[in-house]
Design a protein around this motif. Structure first.
Motif, short mmCIF file in Angstrom:
data_model
loop_
_atom_site.label_atom_id
_atom_site.label_comp_id
_atom_site.label_asym_id
_atom_site.label_seq_id
_atom_site.Cartn_x
_atom_site.Cartn_y
_atom_site.Cartn_z
N LEU A 1 0.81 -1.30 0.13
CA LEU A 1 0.01 0.08 -0.12
C LEU A 1 0.88 1.06 0.02
O LEU A 1 1.92 1.18 0.76
N SER A 2 0.65 2.19 -0.86
CA SER A 2 1.34 3.47 -0.75
C SER A 2 1.26 4.22 0.50
O SER A 2 0.08 3.94 1.40
N LYS A 3 2.00 5.09 0.94
CA LYS A 3 2.03 5.95 2.16
C LYS A 3 0.72 6.46 2.36
O LYS A 3 0.20 6.47 3.61
N THR A 4 -0.04 6.86 1.43
CA THR A 4 -1.21 7.68 1.71
C THR A 4 -2.42 6.74 1.18
O THR A 4 -3.72 7.03 1.16
N GLY A 5 -2.11 5.43 0.98
CA GLY A 5 -3.10 4.59 0.47
C GLY A 5 -4.26 4.17 1.58
O GLY A 5 -4.26 4.31 2.72
N LYS A 6 -5.31 3.71 0.95
CA LYS A 6 -6.32 3.39 1.79
C LYS A 6 -7.04 1.94 1.60
O LYS A 6 -6.64 1.40 0.45
N TYR B 1 -1.71 -3.72 12.27
CA TYR B 1 -0.79 -3.77 11.32
C TYR B 1 -0.50 -2.02 10.74
O TYR B 1 0.49 -1.82 10.04
N PHE B 2 -1.58 -1.54 11.10
CA PHE B 2 -1.40 0.15 10.38
C PHE B 2 -1.40 0.97 11.56
O PHE B 2 -2.52 1.94 11.52
N PRO B 3 -0.31 1.16 12.39
CA PRO B 3 -0.44 1.91 13.51
C PRO B 3 -0.59 3.41 13.30
O PRO B 3 -1.26 4.10 14.21
N ASN B 4 -0.16 3.83 12.23
CA ASN B 4 -0.12 5.34 11.87
C ASN B 4 -1.27 5.82 11.01
O ASN B 4 -1.66 6.77 10.83
N LYS B 5 -2.24 4.82 10.83
CA LYS B 5 -3.38 5.07 10.04
C LYS B 5 -4.74 4.93 10.95
O LYS B 5 -4.65 4.43 11.95
N LYS B 6 -5.82 5.54 10.52
CA LYS B 6 -7.16 5.59 11.11
C LYS B 6 -7.96 4.32 10.69
O LYS B 6 -8.11 4.38 9.48
N VAL B 7 -8.43 3.77 11.43
CA VAL B 7 -9.29 2.58 11.22
C VAL B 7 -10.89 2.86 11.59
O VAL B 7 -10.93 2.91 12.57
N ARG B 8 -11.63 2.83 10.58
CA ARG B 8 -12.95 3.38 10.93
C ARG B 8 -13.81 2.03 10.64
O ARG B 8 -13.63 1.34 9.73
N LEU B 9 -14.88 1.95 11.47
CA LEU B 9 -15.84 0.95 11.21
C LEU B 9 -17.12 1.69 10.91
O LEU B 9 -17.72 2.34 11.78
N VAL B 10 -17.74 1.07 9.82
CA VAL B 10 -18.96 1.67 9.38
C VAL B 10 -20.09 0.58 9.34
O VAL B 10 -19.92 -0.47 8.99
N LYS B 11 -21.26 1.15 9.56
CA LYS B 11 -22.25 0.49 9.47
C LYS B 11 -23.20 0.18 8.21
O LYS B 11 -23.03 1.32 7.49
N ASP B 12 -23.72 -0.65 8.10
CA ASP B 12 -24.63 -0.95 6.82
C ASP B 12 -26.09 -0.24 6.93
O ASP B 12 -26.31 0.18 8.08
N ILE B 13 -26.86 -0.20 6.02
CA ILE B 13 -28.35 0.73 6.29
C ILE B 13 -29.05 -0.13 7.15
O ILE B 13 -30.24 0.34 7.65
N ALA B 14 -28.82 -1.48 7.47
CA ALA B 14 -29.67 -2.15 8.37
C ALA B 14 -29.16 -1.98 9.83
O ALA B 14 -29.67 -2.62 10.74
N GLY B 15 -28.08 -1.10 9.95
CA GLY B 15 -27.49 -0.73 11.04
C GLY B 15 -26.57 -1.89 11.64
O GLY B 15 -26.11 -1.96 13.16
N GLN B 16 -25.98 -2.60 11.01
CA GLN B 16 -25.01 -3.63 11.41
C GLN B 16 -23.55 -3.32 11.05
O GLN B 16 -23.49 -2.65 9.84
N ASP B 17 -22.61 -3.60 11.82
CA ASP B 17 -20.98 -3.56 11.43
C ASP B 17 -21.04 -4.06 10.05
O ASP B 17 -21.17 -5.24 9.96
N ARG B 18 -20.53 -3.40 8.94
CA ARG B 18 -20.20 -3.89 7.73
C ARG B 18 -18.98 -3.59 6.95
O ARG B 18 -18.63 -4.43 6.21
N ILE B 19 -18.32 -2.57 7.34
CA ILE B 19 -17.37 -1.99 6.39
C ILE B 19 -16.25 -1.44 7.35
O ILE B 19 -16.55 -0.82 8.37
N ILE B 20 -14.95 -1.58 6.92
CA ILE B 20 -13.85 -1.27 7.65
C ILE B 20 -12.86 -0.31 6.67
O ILE B 20 -12.78 -0.71 5.51
N ILE B 21 -12.67 0.86 6.88
CA ILE B 21 -11.86 1.82 6.25
C ILE B 21 -10.72 2.02 6.89
O ILE B 21 -10.68 2.55 8.00
#
Ligand code: GLN
Length: 279
Positions: A232-237, A257-277
């Motif tokens: 992954l590039s330095k600014t990669g997502k 694994y990525f201590p210098n990045k922000k890791v977000r947890l996003v819910k789907d429209i049903a309100g369940q945890d579904r996506i990691i960014i």
């Protein structure tokens, strides 16, 4: 069924046939709409028309498979995803609406500036191709370890007239690039324990390779993380679809694994945890 003549009569019969066999009655309508590529209005306008005998036979055969839990999308051979029609086969997962949310989020957060994007476990190619369609300047690569799935994905690329580079292999192994800007994936994430509670149509007919992963369904996320550290590039997502019970575990894993990045947890429209960014 031979005595039935009009679409209305056949549809009525087909719907109750499904209901009597414990299946959703709307599948009959779905099949008829798909045979003709009709919208509901087209069907309404044809309700009094005569259904050709060949179509009645096809419908009967298809309904018999549906009651064995065979997914209707495989009977049709295609389905809609993010506004486009994609071919699917038993070698590919049937794309889910949750995955449309993943694609949508990735598009909303990233402009059309040229970048290298890799879709891991592309299956029918829905993620890679939807991204490319909306971001023409991206160089999109798609990886899968099923040759049969890659064949379907390549056909979809031709159908949608989009240029994607396809790679055969596991996760990021076939990608030499060390400056990937975006990694996106809906990897297999079902654990052995979840097997019993899965829908029978999924269990019996969708490809196991696309569904299951070791280590409580976390194995492939960890493999991706380990490889992404180098590629992954330095600014990669990273954009990942996850199982609704895996949010905390995968968030912690990626933060490790990525201590210098922000890791977000996003819910789907049903309100369940579904996506990691990871960004
Ligand atoms: N990327 C494809 C999809 O989202 C396939 C995913 C998979 O096979 N695990 O439908």
């Amino acid at each position: 069924m031979d005595k039935l003549v009009t679409y209305f009569e056949v549809l009525k019969w087909a719907s109750s046939f499904l209901e009597n066999n414990g299946k959703e009655s709307y599948i009959a309508e779905y099949l008829i709409l798909e045979y003709h590529e009709w919208c509901k209005t087209d069907l309404l306008l044809n309700l009094k028309a005569e259904m050709p005998v060949s179509e009645k036979h096809r419908l009967k055969k298809d309904l018999e498979k549906v009651v064995t839990n065979y997914p209707p999308q495989y009977l049709i051979g295609s389905c809609e995803f993010y506004g486009e029609r994609f071919l699917v086969s038993e070698a590919t997962l049937i794309p889910r609406p949750e995955t449309e949310e993943l694609v949508d989020l990735c598009l909303r957060e990233n402009t059309n500036k040229p970048q290298i994007v890799v879709d891991i476990g592309t299956g029918s190619g829905v993620i890679a191709l939807s991204l490319k369609k909306h971001r023409q300047n991206w160089q999109v690569r798609a990886v899968d370890l099923s040759l049969d799935a890659l064949e379907i994905a390549k056909k979809n690329a031709v159908k949608l007239e989009e240029e994607i580079h396809f790679f055969y292999g596991s996760t990021l192994e076939p990608i030499d690039e060390e400056q990937i800007d975006i990694i996106i994936s809906n990897p297999p994430y079902i654990s052995d324990k979840e097997w019993d509670v899965m829908d029978e149509s999924v269990r019996n007919f969708e490809p196991k390779l696309a569904l299951f992963a070791d280590n409580d369904g976390l194995a492939i996320y960890e493999k991706i993380a380990k490889e992404a550290v180098f590629k992954l590039s330095k600014t990669g997502k990273i954009y990942l679809e996850i199982g609704y019970k895996q949010g905390d575990a995968i968030q912690q894993m990626y933060q490790h694994y990525f201590p210098n990045k922000k890791v977000r947890l996003v819910k789907d429209i049903a309100g369940q945890d579904r996506i990691i960014i990871v960004s």
